[in-house]
Scaffold this motif. Structure first.
Motif, short mmCIF file in Angstrom:
data_model
loop_
_atom_site.label_atom_id
_atom_site.label_comp_id
_atom_site.label_asym_id
_atom_site.label_seq_id
_atom_site.Cartn_x
_atom_site.Cartn_y
_atom_site.Cartn_z
N ASP A 1 1.06 -1.23 0.06
CA ASP A 1 -0.09 0.14 0.03
C ASP A 1 1.01 1.30 0.01
OD1 ASP A 1 -2.34 -1.61 -0.14
OD2 ASP A 1 -2.53 -1.44 2.25
N ALA A 2 1.73 1.36 0.73
CA ALA A 2 2.80 2.65 0.82
C ALA A 2 3.37 2.46 -0.51
CB ALA A 2 3.97 2.19 1.98
N VAL A 3 4.17 1.78 -1.10
CA VAL A 3 4.76 1.59 -2.39
C VAL A 3 3.62 2.19 -3.48
CG1 VAL A 3 5.51 0.33 -4.37
CG2 VAL A 3 6.20 0.06 -1.97
N SER A 4 2.43 1.82 -3.31
CA SER A 4 1.25 2.31 -4.27
C SER A 4 1.16 3.56 -4.01
CB SER A 4 -0.08 1.43 -3.91
OG SER A 4 0.12 0.22 -4.51
N GLU A 5 1.00 4.06 -2.86
CA GLU A 5 0.88 5.48 -2.58
C GLU A 5 1.83 6.31 -3.01
OE1 GLU A 5 -0.27 6.75 1.41
OE2 GLU A 5 -1.51 4.80 1.72
N VAL A 6 3.10 5.95 -2.75
CA VAL A 6 4.34 6.54 -3.29
C VAL A 6 4.26 6.79 -4.75
CG1 VAL A 6 6.78 6.48 -3.41
CG2 VAL A 6 5.70 6.09 -1.21
N LYS A 7 3.98 5.61 -5.61
CA LYS A 7 4.03 5.53 -6.99
C LYS A 7 2.83 6.50 -7.19
CE LYS A 7 5.82 1.17 -8.00
NZ LYS A 7 5.31 -0.43 -8.58
N SER B 1 1.59 9.19 -5.70
CA SER B 1 2.29 10.33 -5.60
C SER B 1 3.12 10.88 -6.53
CB SER B 1 2.70 10.66 -3.93
OG SER B 1 1.67 10.37 -3.33
N ALA B 2 4.03 10.04 -7.00
CA ALA B 2 4.98 10.53 -8.03
C ALA B 2 4.42 10.50 -8.98
CB ALA B 2 6.25 9.05 -8.11
N VAL B 3 3.34 9.78 -9.43
CA VAL B 3 2.72 10.09 -10.74
C VAL B 3 2.10 11.42 -11.00
CG1 VAL B 3 0.70 9.29 -12.16
CG2 VAL B 3 2.48 7.47 -11.59
N ASN B 4 1.17 11.53 -9.75
CA ASN B 4 0.78 13.08 -9.72
C ASN B 4 1.51 14.00 -9.84
OD1 ASN B 4 -1.94 11.75 -9.65
ND2 ASN B 4 -1.77 11.63 -7.49
N LEU B 5 2.87 13.87 -9.21
CA LEU B 5 3.63 14.97 -9.11
C LEU B 5 4.42 15.29 -10.62
CD1 LEU B 5 5.05 17.07 -7.08
CD2 LEU B 5 6.72 15.17 -6.70
N ALA B 6 4.59 13.81 -11.15
CA ALA B 6 5.13 14.04 -12.51
C ALA B 6 3.95 14.67 -13.55
CB ALA B 6 5.50 12.45 -13.07
N ILE B 7 2.92 14.16 -13.26
CA ILE B 7 1.87 15.03 -14.17
C ILE B 7 1.76 16.47 -13.98
CG2 ILE B 7 -0.86 14.97 -14.49
CD1 ILE B 7 -0.83 12.17 -13.97
N ALA B 8 1.87 16.99 -12.76
CA ALA B 8 1.81 18.33 -12.34
C ALA B 8 3.06 19.04 -12.81
CB ALA B 8 1.71 18.54 -10.96
N ALA B 9 4.27 18.22 -12.78
CA ALA B 9 5.33 18.99 -13.45
C ALA B 9 5.26 19.04 -14.87
CB ALA B 9 6.52 18.08 -12.90
N LYS C 1 -3.11 13.19 -24.14
CA LYS C 1 -2.45 12.05 -24.48
C LYS C 1 -1.80 11.56 -23.08
CE LYS C 1 1.01 10.33 -27.29
NZ LYS C 1 2.00 10.54 -28.11
N SER C 2 -1.19 12.59 -22.50
CA SER C 2 -0.49 12.04 -21.08
C SER C 2 -1.34 11.34 -20.01
CB SER C 2 0.44 13.08 -20.43
OG SER C 2 1.17 13.77 -21.32
N ILE C 3 -2.50 12.04 -19.67
CA ILE C 3 -3.33 11.61 -18.75
C ILE C 3 -3.99 10.15 -19.33
CG2 ILE C 3 -5.90 12.23 -17.87
CD1 ILE C 3 -5.11 15.02 -17.61
N GLY C 4 -4.16 9.90 -20.44
CA GLY C 4 -4.72 8.66 -20.99
C GLY C 4 -3.84 7.47 -20.69
N GLU C 5 -2.38 7.87 -20.92
CA GLU C 5 -1.36 6.97 -20.90
C GLU C 5 -1.27 6.66 -19.28
OE1 GLU C 5 2.39 8.28 -22.27
OE2 GLU C 5 1.61 8.38 -24.52
N VAL C 6 -1.25 7.56 -18.55
CA VAL C 6 -1.32 7.33 -16.89
C VAL C 6 -2.28 6.65 -16.56
CG1 VAL C 6 -1.40 8.41 -14.62
CG2 VAL C 6 0.06 9.29 -16.58
N LYS C 7 -3.53 6.84 -17.14
CA LYS C 7 -4.90 6.11 -16.51
C LYS C 7 -4.65 4.68 -16.98
CE LYS C 7 -7.99 9.74 -16.32
NZ LYS C 7 -9.37 10.49 -16.85
N GLN C 8 -3.93 4.41 -18.17
CA GLN C 8 -3.87 3.00 -18.85
C GLN C 8 -2.98 2.28 -17.67
OE1 GLN C 8 -2.78 3.52 -22.90
NE2 GLN C 8 -4.69 2.98 -23.59
N ARG C 9 -1.93 2.88 -17.71
CA ARG C 9 -0.84 2.09 -16.60
C ARG C 9 -1.39 1.89 -15.21
NH1 ARG C 9 4.86 5.35 -18.13
NH2 ARG C 9 4.87 4.50 -20.33
N LEU C 10 -2.17 2.64 -14.62
CA LEU C 10 -2.58 2.46 -13.47
C LEU C 10 -3.83 1.35 -13.37
CD1 LEU C 10 -3.26 6.03 -11.99
CD2 LEU C 10 -1.43 4.39 -11.22
N ASN C 11 -4.25 1.23 -14.41
CA ASN C 11 -5.43 0.21 -14.62
C ASN C 11 -4.78 -1.14 -14.69
OD1 ASN C 11 -7.81 2.07 -13.78
ND2 ASN C 11 -8.01 2.66 -15.96
#
Length: 159
Positions: free
Chosen positions: A113-119, A121-129, A149-159
Motif C-alpha cells: 500500500d505504501a509503495v502504491s501511494e508513493v507511486k 504521488s510520484a505520478v501525480n507529481l510528475a503529471i503536475a510537473a 494524451k499523457s493523462i490517457g497513458e497514465v490512466k492505462q498504466r494505473l488500470n
C-alpha cells in the motif's frame, strides 16, 4: 482299744465309703471333663489364630493391591498431564506461527500500500510537473493535446 485303733478303723471306713460311692471315678470324670474343656479351648484358640493369620495375609494382599493400583493411577495421571502439556505446547507454537504469518502478511500489505501511494504521488507529481512545463513551453492547442494524451497513458498504466 485306743484312739489310734479307732482312727485307723475310721480311715478304713472312710476309704471304703469313698470307694463305694465311686468318688475316684467322679474325680477322674471331673478331671477328664476339665481336660476336654481345656483341650477344646486350645483347639478353638489354634483355629482362631489360623483365621487371624489368614485374615492378616488377606489384608496385606489387599493393601499391596491397593498400593499398586494407586501407583498405576499416579503414573496414568502423570502420562495424561505430560500429554496435555505437549498438546498445549504444540497448540501454542501453532498459534504463534499463525499469528506471525498474519503479521507478516499485514506488513507486506502495508508495504505494498505504501509503495502504491508513493507511486501514485510520484505520478501525480510528475503529471503536475509535466503540465507546468508544457504550459510554459507550448501553445494552448498543443498543450491540450499533450495533456490529454499523457493523462490517457497514465490512466492505462494505473488500470
Amino acid at each position: 482299744m485306743d484312739s489310734t485303733f479307732w482312727a485307723f478303723v475310721s480311715l478304713i471306713l472312710f476309704l471304703g465309703l469313698i470307694a463305694y460311692l465311686k468318688v475316684p471315678g467322679m474325680m477322674a470324670k471331673a478331671l477328664d471333663k476339665r481336660a476336654d474343656a481345656i483341650r477344646n479351648e486350645l483347639d478353638e484358640a489354634r483355629r482362631m489364630r489360623e483365621e487371624a493369620q489368614q485374615l492378616l495375609a488377606e489384608y496385606q494382599r489387599r493393601r499391596k493391591d491397593a498400593e499398586q493400583e494407586a501407583s498405576e493411577i499416579v503414573q496414568s495421571a502423570e502420562r495424561e498431564a505430560q500429554a496435555i502439556v505437549r498438546e498445549a505446547k504444540a497448540k501454542t507454537e501453532e498459534y504463534v506461527t499463525r499469528r506471525t504469518a498474519m503479521a507478516e502478511e499485514k506488513i507486506a500489505q502495508a508495504e505494498a500500500d505504501a509503495v502504491s501511494e508513493v507511486k501514485a504521488s510520484a505520478v501525480n507529481l510528475a503529471i503536475a510537473a509535466a503540465e507546468r512545463i508544457i504550459v510554459e513551453r507550448a501553445d494552448a492547442s498543443v498543450q491540450k493535446a499533450l495533456f490529454d494524451k499523457s493523462i490517457g497513458e497514465v490512466k492505462q498504466r494505473l488500470n
